[in-house]
Design a protein around this motif. Structure first.
Motif, PDB file in Angstrom:
ATOM      1  N   VAL A   1      63.966  66.233 -21.589  1.00  0.00           N
ATOM      2  CA  VAL A   1      65.356  66.253 -22.046  1.00  0.00           C
ATOM      3  C   VAL A   1      65.363  66.317 -23.563  1.00  0.00           C
ATOM      4  CG1 VAL A   1      67.474  64.911 -22.220  1.00  0.00           C
ATOM      5  CG2 VAL A   1      66.296  65.070 -20.051  1.00  0.00           C
ATOM      6  N   ALA A   2      66.235  67.136 -24.132  1.00  0.00           N
ATOM      7  CA  ALA A   2      66.348  67.246 -25.583  1.00  0.00           C
ATOM      8  C   ALA A   2      67.815  67.157 -25.976  1.00  0.00           C
ATOM      9  CB  ALA A   2      65.747  68.558 -26.086  1.00  0.00           C
ATOM     10  N   LEU A   3      68.100  66.383 -27.035  1.00  0.00           N
ATOM     11  CA  LEU A   3      69.444  66.256 -27.600  1.00  0.00           C
ATOM     12  C   LEU A   3      69.378  66.699 -29.058  1.00  0.00           C
ATOM     13  CD1 LEU A   3      70.285  62.672 -26.270  1.00  0.00           C
ATOM     14  CD2 LEU A   3      70.689  64.838 -25.128  1.00  0.00           C
ATOM     15  N   ILE A   4      70.272  67.605 -29.470  1.00  0.00           N
ATOM     16  CA  ILE A   4      70.267  68.134 -30.834  1.00  0.00           C
ATOM     17  C   ILE A   4      71.624  67.850 -31.473  1.00  0.00           C
ATOM     18  CG2 ILE A   4      70.010  70.184 -32.266  1.00  0.00           C
ATOM     19  CD1 ILE A   4      68.308  71.395 -30.071  1.00  0.00           C
ATOM     20  N   VAL A   5      71.577  67.180 -32.624  1.00  0.00           N
ATOM     21  CA  VAL A   5      72.802  66.865 -33.370  1.00  0.00           C
ATOM     22  C   VAL A   5      72.622  67.342 -34.803  1.00  0.00           C
ATOM     23  CG1 VAL A   5      74.386  65.063 -34.133  1.00  0.00           C
ATOM     24  CG2 VAL A   5      73.213  64.848 -31.936  1.00  0.00           C
ATOM     25  N   PRO A   6      73.547  68.155 -35.363  1.00  0.00           N
ATOM     26  CA  PRO A   6      73.447  68.536 -36.781  1.00  0.00           C
ATOM     27  C   PRO A   6      73.468  67.298 -37.673  1.00  0.00           C
ATOM     28  CG  PRO A   6      75.051  69.924 -35.647  1.00  0.00           C
ATOM     29  CD  PRO A   6      74.685  68.828 -34.697  1.00  0.00           C
ATOM     30  N   ARG A   7      72.590  67.256 -38.649  1.00  0.00           N
ATOM     31  CA  ARG A   7      72.510  66.084 -39.526  1.00  0.00           C
ATOM     32  C   ARG A   7      73.801  65.883 -40.290  1.00  0.00           C
ATOM     33  NH1 ARG A   7      71.020  64.687 -44.741  1.00  0.00           N
ATOM     34  NH2 ARG A   7      69.937  62.678 -44.901  1.00  0.00           N
ATOM     35  N   GLU A   8      74.501  66.979 -40.597  1.00  0.00           N
ATOM     36  CA  GLU A   8      75.742  66.840 -41.357  1.00  0.00           C
ATOM     37  C   GLU A   8      76.774  66.020 -40.591  1.00  0.00           C
ATOM     38  OE1 GLU A   8      77.837  71.046 -39.955  1.00  0.00           O
ATOM     39  OE2 GLU A   8      76.962  70.863 -41.949  1.00  0.00           O
ATOM     40  N   VAL A   9      76.706  66.060 -39.233  1.00  0.00           N
ATOM     41  CA  VAL A   9      77.622  65.256 -38.431  1.00  0.00           C
ATOM     42  C   VAL A   9      77.235  63.781 -38.518  1.00  0.00           C
ATOM     43  CG1 VAL A   9      78.485  64.885 -36.094  1.00  0.00           C
ATOM     44  CG2 VAL A   9      78.029  67.195 -36.900  1.00  0.00           C
ATOM     45  N   VAL A  10      75.922  63.520 -38.515  1.00  0.00           N
ATOM     46  CA  VAL A  10      75.444  62.137 -38.555  1.00  0.00           C
ATOM     47  C   VAL A  10      75.807  61.462 -39.877  1.00  0.00           C
ATOM     48  CG1 VAL A  10      73.375  60.688 -38.500  1.00  0.00           C
ATOM     49  CG2 VAL A  10      73.579  62.648 -36.947  1.00  0.00           C
ATOM     50  N   VAL A  11      75.667  62.203 -40.982  1.00  0.00           N
ATOM     51  CA  VAL A  11      75.861  61.598 -42.314  1.00  0.00           C
ATOM     52  C   VAL A  11      77.246  61.889 -42.858  1.00  0.00           C
ATOM     53  CG1 VAL A  11      73.400  61.753 -42.796  1.00  0.00           C
ATOM     54  CG2 VAL A  11      74.899  63.616 -43.499  1.00  0.00           C
ATOM     55  N   ALA A  12      78.197  62.245 -41.980  1.00  0.00           N
ATOM     56  CA  ALA A  12      79.543  62.572 -42.461  1.00  0.00           C
ATOM     57  C   ALA A  12      80.178  61.401 -43.203  1.00  0.00           C
ATOM     58  CB  ALA A  12      80.418  63.003 -41.285  1.00  0.00           C
ATOM     59  N   GLY A  13      79.917  60.166 -42.762  1.00  0.00           N
ATOM     60  CA  GLY A  13      80.476  58.996 -43.449  1.00  0.00           C
ATOM     61  C   GLY A  13      79.963  58.872 -44.870  1.00  0.00           C
TER      62      GLY A  13
END
Length: 704
Positions: free
Chosen positions: A352-364
């Motif tokens: 299983v692989a989950l991919i999240v753009p880093r820009e979404v993670v560090v939006a705060g």
């Protein structure tokens, strides 16, 4: 800009530089602090997201493992029960059997039809099985098999009662071509045959459970298909059982997936070596992106691959997965800096692989940085008001004190205006020993030199006028021929030369056309060209042929050129009316180009000879050919055209000359020259000529 304005600028620099430097330093330090805080927050957010991503991937992996185990168990139950019923005889009732044509005809009551989770447009019945026969199959041939498989309804009902949310269809396809599916539905393509479907063929070839991604023939949705052979006790393959799994049913929803909504991609990867490229890019077997409808149910679904330019990082991820380890890795996916959470699915060659753009993670963190920078900008606005006040004070003080500097400049400007009006006796007063006094002295020294330059320019203009008058003003009127000529000079004057000597011989039976090129260009080349022209015209009446004429002129010209190093290349062409032939003599010049449009061929008018003035003892010989036939075109030219270069250094070349000649074969001689000049200007694209260019076109006209 006036001196007063310059003085004002100087004072402003003295005041503004320290203020601006101080403001810039404060802005820089505050900005760095804000960005450092944002970076720290981003690292914390990334760390927290990585932990949650790893946990979610592990949870998804466990869920997928349990789901796949359940699917394999259900599929095995369907395959075993089908094999048992096909190898034994069961009493059956034909009235309980429904075919896809019954569903299409509306035989099943509407209240028994519902939509399946995979597609809202397909109506199915969870109370019935459906049977389908390919066009080449008859009811008599498959009646026993149909009756046997009709008893599979309770098995399918039991399996789908609890798991219809992750199963779209269950079915069995036999080697005879008979196909039964649950829940019952219509909409089969007329030529549907289970034996030709990839799930059937791959299961038969593998002899075990297989996984495929393909377009469902009824819903036109991309689905995952799990298939297993149906075998008798002696190992004979009776058919293949299968389950269709909607792409989204393998993926759970978590707090993390709800946080990132559609920005997080969830997928199931294959770890089989056969489905992994040499670049360690695993195939994506399941993803919500595959769940799109398509009109062509026979078209194969090309699996995407998880790829990244960070090959080393992706290789490390694959090494961890094949070793049974999960984790989180930062790498670039689809051109975006992303976090990849991954976990192997226990007991399977899957992950299983989950991919999240880093820009979404560090939006705060980005929002926090923007808040700090906005505060810094407000501080800079206040600093701007302070600087504006300083500018106003400096402006008030600067203008009254600038007159002592501007007066000498005004005197110098007045003298310059007098000089511009033609008063070369104008002089500027010299006061003091500063730089302005030096400027006045330089101006006073400039006036006499300027007068000399103007006289020289007048002489050059006169030389250009004289040279233009030396060239023929019109081409000769030769029966059956159309003649045109042109010279372009890269300076005011040049060393190129063309002439029509038949004007000096009105009663002669021939006309002479001369094209020459003196080494170099400018005024010296023009003077040398005039000397050569005078010798040619002076000796033309006395010499019986081009060879003798050039031999005599070469001897005379060499007496003047043996110390200068200059020489003339020349092409002497004689058009003999009586003999109806062309005679020419080359003195180191480029050969003439003769084009015949009838055969679309080019011929170079070659011949021996060295430039005039190079060797006083050289004897020039003549070459001959027949008269031009109608349509043929002869071009005489200087090297200034084919050696012209564009901005990249590429030369114009003779092939381009021939191309223009061929394209304008039916045009008059003047139009051919205009086309060559236009093409040369387009090639130069605004750049000046490096050398003089002379063109003479002689074209044979059709008989009147």
């Amino acid at each position: 800009m006036r001196i007063r304005s310059k003085l004002l600028c100087l004072l402003l620099l003295v005041v503004l530089v320290p203020l601006c430097s101080l403001g810039w330093y404060a802005w820089r330090q505050t900005t760095q602090l804000g960005r450092q805080l944002a970076d720290n927050v981003a690292l914390e957010l990334e760390s927290a997201a990585s932990k949650e991503l790893a946990q979610t991937a592990e949870m998804f992996g466990e869920n997928c493992a349990a789901t796949l185990d359940m699917l394999e168990t259900s599929l095995s139950l369907i395959a075993e029960e089908s094999a048992r019923r096909l190898t034994r005889r069961y009493p059956g009732n034909d009235e309980r059997i429904l075919f896809d044509t019954d569903f299409d005809a509306g035989t099943v009551p509407p209240e028994e039809l519902v939509t399946i989770p995979a597609d809202a447009e397909v109506l199915c019945s969870y109370e019935h099985l459906v049977f389908h026969m390919p066009p080449d199959l008859t009811w008599k041939e498959v009646r026993r098999e149909t009756v046997a498989l009709a008893g599979m309804l309770p098995v399918f009902k039991t399996i789908f009662a609890r798991h219809k949310d992750i199963m779209a269809f269950g079915y069995v396809g036999l080697t005879s071509g008979l196909h039964t599916a649950y829940p019952g539905h219509g909409g089969y393509p007329a030529d549907y045959d289970p034996r030709r479907r990839p799930w059937f063929q791959s299961a038969v070839a593998a002899g075990s459970i297989t996984w495929s991604v393909m377009v469902d023939a009824v819903t036109r949705q991309v689905m995952g298909t799990m298939a297993k052979p149906v075998t008798s006790t002696d190992g004979t393959i009776l058919g293949v059982a299968g389950l269709d799994i909607p792409m989204g049913s393998l993926f759970l929803s978590s707090d993390l997936s709800r946080t990132y909504t559609d920005r997080m991609r969830t997928m199931v990867l294959s770890l089989k070596k056969a489905e992994t490229s040499d670049l360690v890019e695993p195939a994506i077997l399941a993803t919500r992106d595959y769940g799109q409808s398509t009109a062509d149910w026979k078209a194969p679904v090309e699996l995407e691959r998880l790829s990244s330019p960070d090959k080393a990082a992706l290789a490390e991820v694959m090494a961890n997965l094949t070793g049974g380890r999960g984790g989180v890795r930062r790498l670039t996916v689809d051109g975006k800096d992303s976090l990849l959470g991954y976990s192997p699915i226990a007991g399977k060659d899957l992950a299983v692989a989950l991919i999240v753009p880093r820009e979404v993670v560090v939006a705060g963190a980005v929002r926090a940085e923007a808040t700090v920078l906005a505060a810094v900008n407000r501080q800079m606005v206040q600093m701007g008001w302070l600087i504006g006040g300083a500018v106003l004070i400096v402006a008030i003080l600067a203008y009254p004190t600038s007159r002592m500097v501007t007066r000498p400049v005004l005197d110098l400007a007045a003298a310059a205006n007098r000089l511009a009006e033609g008063d070369f006796e104008a002089r500027a007063p010299v006061r003091g020993r500063d730089e302005l006094a030096d400027l006045s002295r330089a101006f006073n020294n400039m006036a006499p030199h300027l007068l000399e330059r103007l006289k020289l320019k007048g002489d050059v203009a006169l030389a250009m006028e004289v040279q233009q008058h030396l060239l023929p003003h019109r081409p000769p009127d030769i029966e059956g021929l159309d003649v045109a000529a042109m010279s372009l000079y890269c300076d005011e004057t040049g060393g190129d030369y063309f002439d029509f000597l038949e004007f000096a011989q009105e009663d002669s039976a021939h006309a002479d056309i001369v094209v020459g090129d003196v080494t170099g260009h400018g005024l010296p080349a023009a003077l040398f060209m005039a000397t050569g022209r005078a010798l040619l015209r002076g000796r033309a009446m006395d010499m019986p042929g081009p060879g003798n004429l050039l031999t005599e002129v070469n001897h005379l010209l060499s007496e003047d050129t043996h110390l200068s190093g200059r020489f003339i290349t020349l092409f002497f062409l004689r058009l003999d009316h009586v003999a109806h032939e062309i005679i020419w003599c080359r003195a180191g010049h480029d050969p003439g180009i003769l084009y015949d449009p009838g055969t679309n061929t080019f011929e170079n008018l070659m011949g021996p000879g060295i430039p005039l003035g190079a060797d006083p003892d050289w004897n020039y010989t003549e070459s001959r050919r027949s008269w031009l036939t109608p349509g043929q075109m002869l071009l005489l030219y200087t090297d200034g055209i084919h050696e012209a270069c564009d901005a990249s250094g590429d030369m114009y070349g003779k092939d381009r000359i021939k191309k223009i000649m061929a394209e304008n074969a039916s045009a008059p001689a003047t139009s051919v020259i205009n086309a060559l000049v236009a093409d040369l200007r387009e090639f130069k694209n605004g750049l000046p000529l490096e050398d003089d260019v002379t063109l003479v076109v002689i074209k044979a006209k059709a008989a009147a």
